[in-house]
Design an enzyme around this catalytic site. Structure first.
Site, PDB file in Angstrom:
ATOM      1  N   HIS A   1       1.498  42.182  26.878  1.00  0.00           N
ATOM      2  CA  HIS A   1       2.288  41.565  25.758  1.00  0.00           C
ATOM      3  C   HIS A   1       3.962  41.279  26.207  1.00  0.00           C
ATOM      4  O   HIS A   1       3.573  41.401  27.549  1.00  0.00           O
ATOM      5  CB  HIS A   1       2.762  43.196  24.473  1.00  0.00           C
TER       6      HIS A   1
ATOM      7  N   SER B   1       0.084  45.836  30.015  1.00  0.00           N
ATOM      8  CA  SER B   1       1.443  45.208  30.135  1.00  0.00           C
ATOM      9  C   SER B   1       1.975  44.985  31.076  1.00  0.00           C
ATOM     10  O   SER B   1       1.118  44.220  31.703  1.00  0.00           O
ATOM     11  CB  SER B   1       3.056  46.696  30.142  1.00  0.00           C
TER      12      SER B   1
END
Length: 233
Positions: free
Chosen positions: A141, A116
């Site tokens: 993501h 992330s």
């Protein structure tokens, strides 16, 4: 109630498990013994370590260390080690902007996990100075978040998280060379990569196996601080 957009970590971002578990290092100098917590000792070697989820507290500490090291020297590299599942995007962007702002080059090394927001910081290092250890995992993501309240408030928060998504994809495209459309397609769900796959994707430049450490001195501890320790007051 609105939750800040973040990553895969689902624990309390205010509860950092490393607190209270910081070892001390004792050094012998000409003036006697000197004790440091391990992170202060690493800072003397121009090493910064992000080893927790990223929140405002961790981001502020990281920014402060980067600014301090840049003020000490704008030419010597700073080594940023990352083992983080991500966290609050706003906090991570503060670290990212500081890395781009300071004059000192920032090398990034993934130790364990860069997911992330952690993967964004990993990719944001100096060109040819971004690396993974062999068994590291990297994940990108789209932002995660949620909102409650009136319909207008939810709409505002939805617009904000969409802006954050577009900005993060632009940053990843800038540092990886990937097309934004490709990043958007890959990041639609959790997109996991091995160290070698992260190198191929452009998130890092090297996988640090023992046989390829030669020539990567920018991400090795320089040892100069240890030589100066005896002269400190």
């Amino acid at each position: 109630m609105t939750s800040l957009p973040g990553g895969i970590y689902d624990g309390d971002l205010g509860d950092q498990p490393m607190s209270g578990l910081v070892p001390m290092v004792v050094e012998q100098t000409t003036r006697g013994e000197r004790a440091y917590d391990i992170f202060s000792r690493l800072l003397k070697e121009r090493i910064v370590f992000i080893g927790t989820p990223i929140n405002d507290q961790i981001a502020n500490l990281t920014v402060a260390q980067l600014l301090y090291l840049a003020s000490e020297s704008s030419e010597k590299p700073i080594n940023l080690y990352i083992n983080s599942p991500g966290g609050v995007i706003y906090s991570g962007l503060g670290v990212y902007d500081t890395m781009q702002y300071i004059g000192a080059p920032v090398s990034t090394i993934c130790v364990g996990l860069a997911a992330s927001m952690g993967s964004v910081l990993l990719a944001a290092g100096e060109d040819d100075s971004r690396a993974c250890l062999p068994n590291s995992r990297v994940m990108i993501h789209q932002p995660m978040g949620g909102a409650e309240g009136q319909a207008s408030d939810i709409e505002i928060q939805a617009e904000e998280i969409m802006w954050l998504k577009e900005r993060l994809y632009e940053i990843l495209a800038l540092h990886t060379g990937q097309d934004i459309d490709q990043i958007e397609a890959d990041a639609d769900r959790n997109y996991w990569m091995s160290a070698e796959e992260a190198e191929e994707y452009g998130l890092v430049d090297n996988v640090l196996n023992p046989d390829n450490l030669e020539g990567l001195k920018s991400i090795q501890p320089n040892g100069e601080a240890a030589d100066d320790s005896e002269d400190d007051a």
